[in-house]
Structures are given as C-alpha cells and as structure tokens.
Design a protein around this motif. Structure first.
Motif, mmCIF file in Angstrom:
data_model
loop_
_atom_site.group_PDB
_atom_site.id
_atom_site.type_symbol
_atom_site.label_atom_id
_atom_site.label_comp_id
_atom_site.label_asym_id
_atom_site.label_seq_id
_atom_site.Cartn_x
_atom_site.Cartn_y
_atom_site.Cartn_z
ATOM 1 N N ILE A 134 11.657 0.488 3.956
ATOM 2 C CA ILE A 134 11.064 -0.821 4.235
ATOM 3 C C ILE A 134 9.620 -0.871 3.746
ATOM 4 O O ILE A 134 9.144 -1.915 3.299
ATOM 5 N N TYR A 135 8.939 0.250 3.774
ATOM 6 C CA TYR A 135 7.585 0.335 3.228
ATOM 7 C C TYR A 135 7.578 0.331 1.699
ATOM 8 O O TYR A 135 6.526 0.243 1.079
ATOM 9 N N GLY A 136 8.740 0.453 1.060
ATOM 10 C CA GLY A 136 8.814 0.465 -0.405
ATOM 11 C C GLY A 136 8.660 1.848 -1.008
ATOM 12 O O GLY A 136 8.381 1.997 -2.197
ATOM 13 N N MET A 137 8.856 2.863 -0.187
ATOM 14 C CA MET A 137 8.685 4.230 -0.666
ATOM 15 C C MET A 137 9.921 4.722 -1.419
ATOM 16 O O MET A 137 11.013 4.180 -1.269
ATOM 17 N N ILE A 138 9.739 5.748 -2.220
ATOM 18 C CA ILE A 138 10.820 6.410 -2.945
ATOM 19 C C ILE A 138 11.300 7.562 -2.057
ATOM 20 O O ILE A 138 10.523 8.448 -1.727
ATOM 21 N N ILE A 139 12.558 7.543 -1.684
ATOM 22 C CA ILE A 139 13.092 8.484 -0.706
ATOM 23 C C ILE A 139 13.793 9.646 -1.393
ATOM 24 O O ILE A 139 14.547 9.457 -2.353
ATOM 25 N N VAL A 140 13.546 10.853 -0.880
ATOM 26 C CA VAL A 140 14.254 12.040 -1.359
ATOM 27 C C VAL A 140 14.786 12.822 -0.162
ATOM 28 O O VAL A 140 14.220 12.774 0.920
ATOM 29 N N GLY A 141 15.867 13.538 -0.395
ATOM 30 C CA GLY A 141 16.414 14.439 0.606
ATOM 31 C C GLY A 141 15.961 15.853 0.307
ATOM 32 O O GLY A 141 15.132 16.088 -0.574
ATOM 33 N N GLY A 176 0.772 -1.235 0.000
ATOM 34 C CA GLY A 176 0.000 0.000 0.000
ATOM 35 C C GLY A 176 0.801 1.282 0.000
ATOM 36 O O GLY A 176 0.267 2.354 -0.259
ATOM 37 N N MET A 177 2.096 1.206 0.283
ATOM 38 C CA MET A 177 2.921 2.414 0.320
ATOM 39 C C MET A 177 3.986 2.418 -0.769
ATOM 40 O O MET A 177 4.687 3.410 -0.946
ATOM 41 N N GLU A 178 4.094 1.335 -1.482
ATOM 42 C CA GLU A 178 5.141 1.203 -2.488
ATOM 43 C C GLU A 178 5.018 2.282 -3.563
ATOM 44 O O GLU A 178 3.942 2.535 -4.096
ATOM 45 N N GLY A 179 6.145 2.936 -3.840
ATOM 46 C CA GLY A 179 6.191 3.942 -4.885
ATOM 47 C C GLY A 179 5.768 5.337 -4.461
ATOM 48 O O GLY A 179 5.824 6.268 -5.252
ATOM 49 N N LYS A 180 5.362 5.517 -3.205
ATOM 50 C CA LYS A 180 5.020 6.861 -2.728
ATOM 51 C C LYS A 180 6.307 7.579 -2.323
ATOM 52 O O LYS A 180 7.306 6.946 -1.992
ATOM 53 N N ILE A 181 6.282 8.902 -2.348
ATOM 54 C CA ILE A 181 7.460 9.694 -2.018
ATOM 55 C C ILE A 181 7.578 9.844 -0.500
ATOM 56 O O ILE A 181 6.587 10.094 0.186
ATOM 57 N N GLY A 182 8.794 9.716 0.026
ATOM 58 C CA GLY A 182 9.041 9.876 1.452
ATOM 59 C C GLY A 182 10.227 10.778 1.724
ATOM 60 O O GLY A 182 11.193 10.793 0.963
ATOM 61 N N ALA A 183 10.153 11.529 2.814
ATOM 62 C CA ALA A 183 11.243 12.405 3.238
ATOM 63 C C ALA A 183 11.157 12.611 4.744
ATOM 64 O O ALA A 183 10.126 12.337 5.360
ATOM 65 N N GLY A 184 12.249 13.118 5.322
ATOM 66 C CA GLY A 184 12.282 13.322 6.765
ATOM 67 C C GLY A 184 12.931 14.624 7.161
ATOM 68 O O GLY A 184 13.649 15.254 6.378
ATOM 69 N N PHE A 185 12.672 15.016 8.410
ATOM 70 C CA PHE A 185 13.296 16.199 8.995
ATOM 71 C C PHE A 185 13.429 15.987 10.492
ATOM 72 O O PHE A 185 12.745 15.148 11.073
ATOM 73 N N ALA A 186 14.366 16.732 11.115
ATOM 74 C CA ALA A 186 14.634 16.538 12.536
ATOM 75 C C ALA A 186 15.103 17.831 13.189
ATOM 76 O O ALA A 186 15.647 18.718 12.531
ATOM 77 N N ILE A 240 17.103 11.371 11.018
ATOM 78 C CA ILE A 240 16.487 11.381 9.681
ATOM 79 C C ILE A 240 16.674 10.030 9.015
ATOM 80 O O ILE A 240 15.740 9.488 8.412
ATOM 81 N N LEU A 241 17.876 9.450 9.125
ATOM 82 C CA LEU A 241 18.112 8.139 8.514
ATOM 83 C C LEU A 241 17.194 7.069 9.100
ATOM 84 O O LEU A 241 16.737 6.184 8.375
ATOM 85 N N SER A 242 16.887 7.145 10.399
ATOM 86 C CA SER A 242 15.972 6.159 10.988
ATOM 87 C C SER A 242 14.573 6.294 10.384
ATOM 88 O O SER A 242 13.879 5.295 10.165
ATOM 89 N N ILE A 243 14.170 7.525 10.099
ATOM 90 C CA ILE A 243 12.877 7.763 9.446
ATOM 91 C C ILE A 243 12.900 7.213 8.022
ATOM 92 O O ILE A 243 11.982 6.504 7.591
ATOM 93 N N LEU A 244 13.977 7.515 7.302
ATOM 94 C CA LEU A 244 14.089 7.065 5.911
ATOM 95 C C LEU A 244 14.173 5.541 5.817
ATOM 96 O O LEU A 244 13.640 4.946 4.874
ATOM 97 N N GLN A 245 14.816 4.904 6.795
ATOM 98 C CA GLN A 245 14.876 3.438 6.807
ATOM 99 C C GLN A 245 13.476 2.833 6.885
ATOM 100 O O GLN A 245 13.159 1.879 6.171
ATOM 101 N N ALA A 246 12.628 3.387 7.746
ATOM 102 C CA ALA A 246 11.255 2.881 7.853
ATOM 103 C C ALA A 246 10.534 3.050 6.520
ATOM 104 O O ALA A 246 9.819 2.149 6.062
ATOM 105 N N MET A 247 10.735 4.191 5.883
ATOM 106 C CA MET A 247 10.078 4.452 4.593
ATOM 107 C C MET A 247 10.588 3.510 3.507
ATOM 108 O O MET A 247 9.809 3.019 2.681
#
Length: 172
Positions: free
Chosen positions: A124-131, A92-102, A115-122
């Motif tokens: 694992i969900y199959g999200m596309i990560i951006v900085g 259900g989350m695969e291919g969605k965009i993900g980003a983090g802030f702290a 931030i990396l801990s947030i991005l790791q969770a994303m």
C-alpha cells in the motif's frame, strides 16, 4: 543491544520489530547482521515504537518483524505503519524495498499470514516486496516457532543481505 553510530554516506535499511519474548528481537538482530554484511549498506535496528518519520524516509528499504498476534502483525508494528501514512500520499516510500519476518508460539500459529499482513502494508505504501532468498526457503519471508535456531538466524541474515543488495542496486 549495543549503540551503533550511523554513517550518513551508507544506504540505510530500517529493521523494525516488536518482541515480548525476545524471539523476534533475536531474529531482527540476525537480519540486521545480514544488512551490515553488504558493503555500503547499514542497518538501522529499532523497535517499531521508536521508529521516527526520518528513519522511514531515509531508509532505502524496510524489513519489519513481528510476533504472531491472532494471525497478523502486532498492534505496535501496525501503529508504525499507521503513523507515517502521510508518506503514502506524498509517494515517499514508493520504489523502496520491503520484506517481513515473524515468530510464533505454535507450529501452525499464523507466521505466513503475519508476514503477509506486513507485506500488505508495504504494498500500500508502494514498496517493492521481496521474500526470503530461494537458498534459505524462498517464501514470504523468514519465520520460526519459538526461539530462532541457527538455520533461522542464517535465513534472517540472508534476508537482510538480499534487501540491502537490492536497495543498493536500485540506488546505483
């Protein structure tokens, strides 16, 4: 925080955050402003504990923020990712965009590892990560020590706009 009416025809970007001091909340509001600056996109700004499964599913992107707690995201934000782990199995989350802030209380307080801990969770969900965009730093995401200054708030807006713009492009 003011009440916002959500338009069902807009691309939704979830901005989820936790904050005890108000610093992460201030940065979340700037990120939300950036999302809303993109035509056709709308931020869903919520504390992590108030995020519902529907918020998670309906969002085309998630930008998650946390204060630094021992170099990682807060338990409240981690709980949000844990509550919806079934979506991972469903794709259900695969291919969605993900980003983090702290935000942190100390110069070397662990903002990047948080931030990396947030991005790791994303991931694992199959999200596309951006900085954050190169023009404001080009690293893992937006971060600051203490209360966000004007430069950090502008960087938060740029991150929100970047995620919303990419999510909109993917949905076209």
């Amino acid at each position: 925080m003011k009440i916002k009416i959500y338009n069902k025809n807009m691309i939704k970007i979830l901005v989820a955050w936790t904050s005890n001091s108000g610093n992460t909340e201030s940065l979340a509001e700037a990120v939300s402003k950036g999302v809303d600056s993109i035509e056709g996109a709308q931020a869903i700004l919520k504390r992590a504990k108030d995020v519902t499964r529907e918020d998670f599913v309906s969002a085309k992107g998630i930008i998650a923020g946390s204060p630094v707690y021992f170099g990682t995201m807060s338990a409240e934000l981690k709980d949000m990712f844990d509550r919806f782990v079934g979506l991972r199995r469903e794709g259900g989350m695969e291919g969605k965009i993900g980003a983090g802030f702290a935000t942190s209380g100390h110069l070397t307080g662990g903002k990047e590892t948080t931030i990396l801990s947030i991005l790791q969770a994303m991931l694992i969900y199959g999200m596309i990560i951006v900085g954050d965009p190169i023009k404001v730093g080009g690293h893992y995401g937006v971060a600051c020590q203490g209360c966000p200054d004007n430069q950090t708030l502008k960087a938060g807006e740029a991150l929100g706009a970047r995620v919303a713009g990419l999510a909109k492009a993917l949905c076209s």
